[in-house]
Design a protein around this motif. Structure first.
Motif, short mmCIF file in Angstrom:
data_model
loop_
_atom_site.label_atom_id
_atom_site.label_comp_id
_atom_site.label_asym_id
_atom_site.label_seq_id
_atom_site.Cartn_x
_atom_site.Cartn_y
_atom_site.Cartn_z
N LYS A 190 47.92 -29.70 29.44
CA LYS A 190 48.40 -29.31 28.12
C LYS A 190 48.02 -30.27 26.98
N PHE A 191 48.68 -31.67 27.49
CA PHE A 191 48.37 -32.73 26.39
C PHE A 191 46.74 -33.10 26.16
N LEU A 192 46.08 -33.16 27.19
CA LEU A 192 44.70 -33.28 27.06
C LEU A 192 43.93 -32.08 26.15
N LYS A 193 44.42 -30.88 26.26
CA LYS A 193 43.75 -29.99 25.59
C LYS A 193 44.27 -29.76 24.06
N THR A 194 45.77 -30.41 24.04
CA THR A 194 46.27 -30.19 22.40
C THR A 194 45.65 -31.48 21.81
N MET A 195 45.53 -32.56 22.28
CA MET A 195 45.03 -33.64 21.56
C MET A 195 43.35 -33.59 21.44
N ALA A 196 42.66 -33.07 22.14
CA ALA A 196 41.26 -32.60 21.88
C ALA A 196 41.01 -31.73 20.85
N GLN A 197 41.83 -30.69 20.68
CA GLN A 197 41.84 -29.94 19.31
C GLN A 197 42.53 -30.50 18.31
N ARG A 198 43.51 -31.03 18.55
CA ARG A 198 44.03 -32.00 17.15
C ARG A 198 42.93 -32.58 16.42
N TYR A 199 42.37 -33.33 17.31
CA TYR A 199 41.59 -34.54 16.73
C TYR A 199 40.23 -34.18 16.88
N GLN A 200 40.00 -33.01 17.27
CA GLN A 200 38.60 -32.57 17.16
C GLN A 200 37.43 -33.43 17.96
#
Length: 270
Positions: free
Chosen positions: A67-77
């Motif tokens: 969940k963290f990896l997917k959230t961070m990737a989306q948040r920071y593009q």
């Protein structure tokens, strides 16, 4: 493939999931503020400590890490590599799993570490990764990206097995990931030279995020997260403190080295 900045993150992960994810987020933020479009986290980024605790908390660690990896990737593009975290198996052990995630939060590639670190070191420390980890059975993937190049996955101890990286280069890899928690004892002699060898023999960039410092009373990591170019030149080295190593990945440099040293075309055995 375009020119872009990549970051190899260096962490001091502990037996505390929430602290580790907070540390990882801070370092991702630091990398992005410096312009990185590809950010790579080390092996055991979300938990590093007592093996019994890792197994007991594996389900939570796995779900939270993904969940963290997917959230961070989306948040920071960004495209984000999670270099290794435990994923429970039906056998009661875990897979040491690396996960590559795209800017939309989608899974791009997944790799379950195949070479397990079962070693008795001369400094008296014994490591038996296979006691808790189930070895993967599939060859590592190469994710084809039009913008970032073809990205080949591996994890830590894999770096001592050149045939794995030859396979990745045969599959078209331009960039090789080597996320690690390399021991302090072996790292001082072998870490840099192995990364340079894998870069040189495959004429690929190598991005090697790392763990550093003490994690508990037994574990100490070498540090020196780095990025190496296809000629074997070290472009960035994070030293021995938490931080980031950032360097430019240049398709023109890749083409130049492969033109001047066409060893991949001269292979006799495959």
């Amino acid at each position: 493939m375009k020119s872009y900045l990549a970051a190899a993150v260096q962490m001091n992960s502990l037996p505390d999931l929430h602290e580790n994810l907070a540390q990882a987020e801070d370092l991702i933020d630091l990398a992005v503020r410096q312009g990185a479009e590809l950010v790579c986290l080390p092996e055991n980024f979300s938990f590093l400590g007592d093996e019994a605790a890792k197994i007991a908390e594996a389900e939570t660690i796995a779900q939270s890490s993904e969940k963290f990896l997917k959230t961070m990737a989306q948040r920071y593009q960004i495209t984000l590599l999670g270099g290794g975290f435990p994923v429970p198996t039906a056998a009661g052990k875990v897979h040491n799993t690396a996960l590559l995630v795209g800017a939309n939060g989608e899974e791009l590639a997944r790799y379950e570490k195949v070479h397990l670190f079962d070693v008795n070191l001369p400094d008296g420390n014994t490591y038996q990764e296979s006691e808790t980890v189930l070895a993967g059975t599939n060859l590592p993937p190469v994710h084809p990206s039009k913008e970032l190049g073809h990205l080949g996955l591996s994890v830590c101890y894999d770096v001592r097995f050149p045939e794995l990286y030859r396979y990745l280069s045969q599959m078209g890899a331009h960039v090789l990931f080597v996320p690690a928690a390399f021991t302090a004892y072996t790292g001082k002699d072998h870490w840099q030279v192995l990364l340079q060898a894998r870069a040189i023999e495959n004429t690929c960039y190598v991005i090697a995020p790392a763990q550093t410092g003490r994690h508990n009373s037994l574990r100490q990591s070498h540090g020196h997260a780095m990025i190496v170019d296809p000629w074997g030149i070290i472009l960035a080295d994070a030293g021995d403190k938490p931080g980031v190593a950032i360097a430019s990945i240049e398709p023109s440099r890749l083409e130049q080295v492969r033109r001047q040293m066409p060893s991949l075309q001269h292979r006799v055995f495959s």
